[in-house]
Design a protein around this motif. Structure first.
Motif, PDB file in Angstrom:
ATOM      1  N   ARG A  50       4.475  19.192   9.164  1.00  0.00           N
ATOM      2  CA  ARG A  50       3.942  18.164  10.070  1.00  0.00           C
ATOM      3  C   ARG A  50       4.970  17.063  10.351  1.00  0.00           C
ATOM      4  O   ARG A  50       5.085  16.592  11.480  1.00  0.00           O
ATOM      5  CB  ARG A  50       2.655  17.564   9.501  1.00  0.00           C
ATOM      6  N   ALA A  51       5.738  16.686   9.332  1.00  0.00           N
ATOM      7  CA  ALA A  51       6.749  15.641   9.502  1.00  0.00           C
ATOM      8  C   ALA A  51       7.858  16.120  10.448  1.00  0.00           C
ATOM      9  O   ALA A  51       8.274  15.385  11.361  1.00  0.00           O
ATOM     10  CB  ALA A  51       7.332  15.242   8.151  1.00  0.00           C
ATOM     11  N   VAL A  52       8.330  17.340  10.251  1.00  0.00           N
ATOM     12  CA  VAL A  52       9.372  17.903  11.113  1.00  0.00           C
ATOM     13  C   VAL A  52       8.841  18.062  12.534  1.00  0.00           C
ATOM     14  O   VAL A  52       9.529  17.764  13.520  1.00  0.00           O
ATOM     15  CB  VAL A  52       9.873  19.256  10.555  1.00  0.00           C
TER      16      VAL A  52
ATOM     17  N   LEU B 290       7.613  24.233  20.468  1.00  0.00           N
ATOM     18  CA  LEU B 290       8.329  23.520  19.396  1.00  0.00           C
ATOM     19  C   LEU B 290       8.903  24.510  18.391  1.00  0.00           C
ATOM     20  O   LEU B 290       8.232  25.452  17.973  1.00  0.00           O
ATOM     21  CB  LEU B 290       7.392  22.550  18.678  1.00  0.00           C
ATOM     22  N   GLN B 291      10.138  24.243  17.999  1.00  0.00           N
ATOM     23  CA  GLN B 291      10.791  25.067  16.992  1.00  0.00           C
ATOM     24  C   GLN B 291      10.010  25.030  15.682  1.00  0.00           C
ATOM     25  O   GLN B 291       9.853  26.053  15.019  1.00  0.00           O
ATOM     26  CB  GLN B 291      12.218  24.547  16.776  1.00  0.00           C
ATOM     27  N   ALA B 292       9.486  23.867  15.322  1.00  0.00           N
ATOM     28  CA  ALA B 292       8.720  23.726  14.078  1.00  0.00           C
ATOM     29  C   ALA B 292       7.481  24.614  14.083  1.00  0.00           C
ATOM     30  O   ALA B 292       7.124  25.202  13.062  1.00  0.00           O
ATOM     31  CB  ALA B 292       8.324  22.269  13.861  1.00  0.00           C
ATOM     32  N   ASP B 293       6.816  24.740  15.235  1.00  0.00           N
ATOM     33  CA  ASP B 293       5.622  25.585  15.323  1.00  0.00           C
ATOM     34  C   ASP B 293       5.974  27.061  15.147  1.00  0.00           C
ATOM     35  O   ASP B 293       5.255  27.805  14.477  1.00  0.00           O
ATOM     36  CB  ASP B 293       4.899  25.366  16.648  1.00  0.00           C
ATOM     37  N   ALA B 294       7.076  27.489  15.746  1.00  0.00           N
ATOM     38  CA  ALA B 294       7.509  28.882  15.588  1.00  0.00           C
ATOM     39  C   ALA B 294       7.854  29.170  14.128  1.00  0.00           C
ATOM     40  O   ALA B 294       7.495  30.220  13.594  1.00  0.00           O
ATOM     41  CB  ALA B 294       8.710  29.167  16.488  1.00  0.00           C
TER      42      ALA B 294
END
Length: 162
Positions: A64-66, A35-39
């Motif tokens: 968390r929302a993203v 996930l891009q959000a995790d990176a």
């Protein structure tokens, strides 16, 4: 929200993002994420450790929302606790390389001609180099910026530079 930084999509892989951060002209790997959000969050954790102001997310709630939205849109389900634990371990591993000496405050304020700071040489971090006839000529490595500046001045006198 400002442009996100600290990660790139890996070529040749679907939905894989590589997170990294630079420190003293060296790049440090913070892991690969689906996930891009995790990176982006992994970068934020490393940036926080370095005391950098820029963050991809203003809060954990925003992250968390993203992340939830990205999982819904992509159909990928990844356990938050596992990813959070993995990225924190990766950032914790950065501890040793990130303990390079910081540039002394006097060096930030007073730049000397021909003197460069080298974080990769903590025992003699200041390098003196003089340019003459289109070429770089190393003068030497020194513990103090002032010593490197004096050596530069002496070398400049020898070749007729003021």
């Amino acid at each position: 929200h400002p442009k996100q930084v600290g990660f790139v999509r890996e070529k040749g892989t679907a939905n894989r993002y590589r997170a990294s951060i630079s420190y003293h002209a060296k790049s440090f790997d913070i892991g690969r994420y689906r996930l891009q959000a995790d990176a982006a969050r992994a970068y934020d954790l490393a940036a926080e450790k370095l005391g950098r102001d820029h963050r991809n997310f203003n809060s954990v709630d925003e992250y968390r929302a993203v992340r939830e939205k990205e999982m819904t849109e992509s159909g990928i389900q990844i356990d938050f606790d596992k990813v959070d634990s993995a990225m924190r371990k990766k950032v914790a591993q950065l501890k040793e390389p990130l303990q390079l000496p910081l540039i002394p405050s006097y060096h930030k304020e007073r730049r000397f001609v021909g003197v460069q700071y080298r974080a990769d040489r903590p025992h003699v971090p200041f390098r003196s180099v003089i340019h003459h006839e289109g070429k770089k000529h190393p003068v030497g490595y020194f513990k103090l910026a002032t010593d490197a500046a004096r050596a530069y001045d002496e070398a400049a006198k020898k070749i007729g530079k003021d």
